[in-house]
Design an enzyme around this catalytic site. Structure first.
Site, PDB file in Angstrom:
ATOM      1  N   TYR A   1      55.264  19.649  77.185  1.00  0.00           N
ATOM      2  CA  TYR A   1      54.349  18.630  76.648  1.00  0.00           C
ATOM      3  C   TYR A   1      53.650  17.873  77.778  1.00  0.00           C
ATOM      4  O   TYR A   1      52.448  17.622  77.727  1.00  0.00           O
ATOM      5  CB  TYR A   1      55.096  17.657  75.732  1.00  0.00           C
TER       6      TYR A   1
ATOM      7  N   ARG B   1      44.966  18.518  79.347  1.00  0.00           N
ATOM      8  CA  ARG B   1      44.111  17.860  78.355  1.00  0.00           C
ATOM      9  C   ARG B   1      43.443  16.626  78.951  1.00  0.00           C
ATOM     10  O   ARG B   1      42.246  16.413  78.753  1.00  0.00           O
ATOM     11  CB  ARG B   1      44.942  17.484  77.124  1.00  0.00           C
TER      12      ARG B   1
ATOM     13  N   GLU C   1      58.157  12.971  62.626  1.00  0.00           N
ATOM     14  CA  GLU C   1      56.777  12.510  62.830  1.00  0.00           C
ATOM     15  C   GLU C   1      56.009  12.794  61.541  1.00  0.00           C
ATOM     16  O   GLU C   1      56.238  13.809  60.890  1.00  0.00           O
ATOM     17  CB  GLU C   1      56.165  13.255  64.024  1.00  0.00           C
TER      18      GLU C   1
ATOM     19  N   TYR D   1      50.233   4.740  77.928  1.00  0.00           N
ATOM     20  CA  TYR D   1      51.680   4.896  78.104  1.00  0.00           C
ATOM     21  C   TYR D   1      51.992   4.890  79.605  1.00  0.00           C
ATOM     22  O   TYR D   1      51.271   5.505  80.393  1.00  0.00           O
ATOM     23  CB  TYR D   1      52.159   6.250  77.554  1.00  0.00           C
TER      24      TYR D   1
ATOM     25  N   ARG E   1      45.260   6.435  67.494  1.00  0.00           N
ATOM     26  CA  ARG E   1      46.257   6.435  66.404  1.00  0.00           C
ATOM     27  C   ARG E   1      45.674   6.893  65.074  1.00  0.00           C
ATOM     28  O   ARG E   1      46.397   7.339  64.179  1.00  0.00           O
ATOM     29  CB  ARG E   1      46.850   5.034  66.243  1.00  0.00           C
TER      30      ARG E   1
HETATM   31  C1  3EB Z   1      53.477   9.384  70.017  1.00  0.00           C
HETATM   32  O1  3EB Z   1      53.143   8.451  69.302  1.00  0.00           O
HETATM   33  C2  3EB Z   1      54.105  10.560  69.345  1.00  0.00           C
HETATM   34  O2  3EB Z   1      49.821  14.252  72.301  1.00  0.00           O
HETATM   35  O3  3EB Z   1      48.261  14.565  70.811  1.00  0.00           O
HETATM   36  C3  3EB Z   1      51.565  11.796  68.333  1.00  0.00           C
HETATM   37  C4  3EB Z   1      50.246  12.161  68.094  1.00  0.00           C
HETATM   38  C5  3EB Z   1      52.172  12.202  69.510  1.00  0.00           C
HETATM   39  C6  3EB Z   1      49.528  12.927  69.017  1.00  0.00           C
HETATM   40  C7  3EB Z   1      49.357  14.094  71.171  1.00  0.00           C
HETATM   41  C8  3EB Z   1      51.445  12.958  70.430  1.00  0.00           C
HETATM   42  C9  3EB Z   1      50.148  13.322  70.189  1.00  0.00           C
HETATM   43  O4  3EB Z   1      53.345   9.366  71.242  1.00  0.00           O
HETATM   44  C10 3EB Z   1      53.584  11.862  69.792  1.00  0.00           C
END
Ligand code: 3EB
Length: 345
Positions: free
Chosen positions: A152, A159, A339, A212, A225
């Site tokens: 990941y 990306r 999720e 993050y 989101r």
């Molecule tokens: C998160 O909130 C959970 O890498 O495209 C959620 C939605 C998550 C999209 C992405 C990752 C992705 O971090 C993981």
């Protein structure tokens, strides 16, 4: 099984999410509808292709516990489909669906960057300036690549580099999902629209993913989101694409080892995201949803033995006629057990 019809009356782009067995034929097209793309959550991976003239992405997400399902993206406009190298696409002049796959690789970074750059270039050149929703389906998502880096995190580097190269064209990131599959390789598909349609949302309970801290990886994940896609004809109306949402507060995983509480926290995160207050905060007035408005719901559960608990909570949270599919796949952090994503309209 009954299914909500509420998705259809609002034109634009919408999907059905159905068990493969419940579909009368694989080419089902109702009067006036055009198929923009199909996603088959199958029991084996396959290269994307044009099937009956429309793009099909196949991803390995079904196993003995969860049956194959198919998502069909439709529009009310005539569609033209084609190939872009190994990728496939379809467009209706207002919406674009694009699908591509990378086979297994020792390290994904460079190939992901190239795949994404090609996709973004193609999308921009055809005038689809507004990314609406992306799915990144990643085999071995929490396993190490050949260099020992989690796949990941490896994926996120490529990306992020592609989005950095296209920062002028696509300054804002869209709603997305980054989730595991059951075979090595990366399946990508997305929806984009012509200018002026998309509004990208953050969640007041969560740190934006692109911010993050580096403890979660060398490059932060590139997604919003949720994305609100304004309707073409009805002012104020639209659809809200809700990203894969997990039990994360700020940037921390909460309720480690407690799948029930993770599921409930995820639903609270969705509630805060889709409510009128959050939409207004992002400039979308007079629109607001509830968890019960989520449809075309996908629920990803890491451990097979957790499926019944998650199913139970979701069955009380969502109306009976909600299109909902469960998958037994890994989530992008080893401590995330569940999720959830969907579409409000
Ligand atoms: C998160 O909130 C959970 O890498 O495209 C959620 C939605 C998550 C999209 C992405 C990752 C992705 O971090 C993981």
């Amino acid at each position: 099984m009954s299914h909500r019809q509420s998705v259809r009356p609002l034109p634009g782009v919408w999907s059905d999410l159905r068990p493969v067995a419940a579909l009368p034929t694989t080419t089902e097209v109702r009067g006036g509808d055009s198929v923009l793309g199909r996603i088959t959550f199958a029991d084996a991976p396959a290269a994307p292709g044009l099937d009956d003239g429309t793009p099909r992405l196949t991803t390995h997400m079904a196993n003995g516990l969860v049956p194959p399902v198919q998502e069909i993206w439709r529009t009310d406009r005539p569609v033209r489909a084609g190939a872009d190298g190994d990728a496939v696409f379809a467009e209706d002049g207002e919406h674009l669906f694009y699908a591509a796959r990378l086979g297994p690789l020792p390290v994904y970074r460079d190939a992901v960057r190239e795949l994404y750059e090609n996709a973004l270039r193609f999308t921009w050149e055809r005038g689809y300036t507004d990314l609406a929703r992306m799915w990144n389906l990643i085999g071995g998502i929490t396993s190490p690549n050949a260099e020992g880096l989690e796949i990941y995190r490896d994926f996120c580097i490529g990306r992020a580099e592609a989005f950095a190269a296209f920062a002028e064209q696509f300054p804002q990131l869209p709603a997305a999902t980054g989730i595991g599959t059951l075979s090595p390789g990366v399946d990508l598909c997305f929806l984009a629209a012509k200018p002026g349609r998309a509004v990208h949302l953050e969640n007041p309970r969560q740190t934006p993913a692109y911010k993050y801290p580096s403890v979660y990886g060398p490059k932060s994940p590139s997604f919003a989101r949720a994305t609100f896609l304004r309707d073409l004809e009805v002012p104020g109306a639209g659809r809200l694409f809700v990203s894969g949402t997990a039990s994360i507060l700020g940037d921390d995983t909460v309720h480690v080892d407690d799948v029930a509480r993770q599921t409930e926290e995820t639903l609270r995160n969705i509630e805060a995201l889709v409510g009128s207050e959050n939409l207004r905060r992002h400039g979308v007035d007079g629109v607001g949803y509830d968890v019960k408005d989520l449809d075309q719901v996908k629920v990803y559960v890491r451990d097979a033995e957790d499926l019944p608990v998650v199913r139970g909570i979701c069955e009380s949270a969502f109306p009976q006629d909600t299109d909902i599919a469960y998958f037994n796949v890994a989530v992008c952090r080893p401590d995330l057990l569940v999720e959830i994503e969907g579409v409000c309209s």
